[in-house]
Design an enzyme around this catalytic site. Sequence first.
Site, PDB file in Angstrom:
ATOM      1  N   SER A 284      52.376  43.475  74.454  1.00  7.39           N
ATOM      2  CA  SER A 284      53.116  43.998  72.975  1.00  7.39           C
ATOM      3  C   SER A 284      53.215  45.610  73.199  1.00  7.39           C
ATOM      4  O   SER A 284      54.121  45.650  73.716  1.00  7.39           O
ATOM      5  CB  SER A 284      51.193  44.516  72.320  1.00  7.39           C
ATOM      6  OG  SER A 284      51.806  44.310  71.015  1.00  7.39           O
TER       7      SER A 284
ATOM      8  N   ASP B  99      57.481  47.104  66.914  1.00  3.04           N
ATOM      9  CA  ASP B  99      56.628  47.376  67.824  1.00  3.04           C
ATOM     10  C   ASP B  99      57.661  46.407  69.333  1.00  3.04           C
ATOM     11  O   ASP B  99      58.535  45.546  68.407  1.00  3.04           O
ATOM     12  CB  ASP B  99      55.250  47.685  68.508  1.00  3.04           C
ATOM     13  CG  ASP B  99      54.706  46.008  68.105  1.00  3.04           C
ATOM     14  OD1 ASP B  99      55.569  45.052  68.152  1.00  3.04           O
ATOM     15  OD2 ASP B  99      53.773  45.593  68.811  1.00  3.04           O
TER      16      ASP B  99
END
Length: 544
Positions: A142, A290
């Site tokens: 992530s 992100d």
Amino acid sequence: MNDLTTRAREWLGQDPDPATRAELKSLLDSGDHDGLADRFGAKLEFGTAGLRGELGAGPNRMNRVTVMRAAAGLAAVLGPGRHVVVGYDARHNSDVFARDTAAVLTGAGLTVSLMGGLFPTPVLAFAVRHLKADAGVMVTASHNPPRDNGYKVYWSDGAQIIPPVDSEISAAIDAAGRVDELPLGERWTTLSARDILTPYLEAVTALPLGAARDLRVAYTPLHGVGGTTLGQAFMLAGFTSPMSVGAQSRPDPDFPTVAFPNPEEPGAMDLALELASASAVSADLVIANDPDADRCAVGARQADGVFRMLTGDEVGGLLAEHVLRSTSAPDRLVATTIVSSSLLGRIAEAHGVRHRETLTGFKWIMKAGSGLVFGYEEALGYSVGSDEGLPVHDKDGIGAALTVAAIAAEAKQRGLSLIDLLDDQAVRYGLHATSQLSFRVDDLAQITDAMARLRAKPPARLGGRTVESIDDLAAGSPDLPPTDGLRYRLSGGGRVVVRPSGTEPKLKCYLELVLPVTEIAETRSAAADQIEALKADLREVLAL
């Protein structure tokens, strides 16, 4: 030969990766005890966030042995004949880890669909349900630093695993043998964009997006994998393609322009804000994903022309109201976490729908109950739905970006901005001012000690407000499973939640103050001052 050396040599004998074998051999040859202890003195724990950690050799690192053991554990829990979808992002070794996973799973008699390219995490989550698979694996860390990678596991409902499945997989990983003795398969299905991206795009562009499309958007994927998918989604929905930050538009696992590839971190949004503010661009909105595109950050232009980044709670409030105005199912539910704003409860009450608070993490939001049409967490994660439900049972930065653009375009058509919409909500529901205070540590024992100090000597006042009650979340409740956290309810309308991060070496404090609005600018200024006073007291109490 000591125990560390013995374990390191056993690991070296089964490691299929020349790079980590060389790393380990160098440590053994040089007698680097500290280096060996760092890698073999502990192990990455498989939990409800799967695995996440620094790349390198040994059980306390992300590497091919760790990943193959994780795949063997998953295979043991699922059993032969089950179907698993595997995806990966652009981080170092993500593609290698994904193929190793496919090889171990197929070798154990499972069927694997491997996504044939770099796709966002929400596309993998969507694919699990779309293909009626039994589980899914996404190789990603992530928004973690470049040196990290991770391994998320999804179940047949398209949501991340929760107990007891995580414990069952963890136990099966511990029981797995040497990876060089695992049977490896070579045949799996490779999914094309037509197989999975096309139906995903059809699903998210079918969300309630209204008709307004006049909007100029500046965008950055922060060197991640969201750029192509977001661009296609915007064009398919009828929006002009966003203007992307050139230096950040291509996937790059080193994330060269940012210290941390997290849009919440200071400096991460500088290039996007610079692009949006350029006279030649004159953007109405700034959007960022992100690196794996499951989160969405939003910046809006203020009356003075300067952009302001919105908090996750502010975006959550706007999305919630939009979804509830755009849906009409009789038994709708909206959900958020205990660390997110209480504003969602006020919005739900005003619209006559059910509201639920869960533990932190989208895996819990997705278990909030039937009729869920919207879920969000303050850390920029949102799942937007319609009367047909949620197309993605995890946070989805692409669907959220589309919906925020639709809200902004409709507001622009009426001569308003997102800031105006936020002011209107504050007048109607009270200003719910939220903020976060985080402490990054080098030693996790610092977090353990800080939580112990808080439990032993709880504060009586914070930010000039009396602490009226304290909930130790480790005790659990009828509504919430146990978790390591403390919740302080403050006089005058406010709360603080303190908890260790589940994915990073951080202690996090979540702050909220609710103020009635008289004059909006004055109320916002007063709230900002009171939040800073709260932070000052927390810094003193925590002493980190």
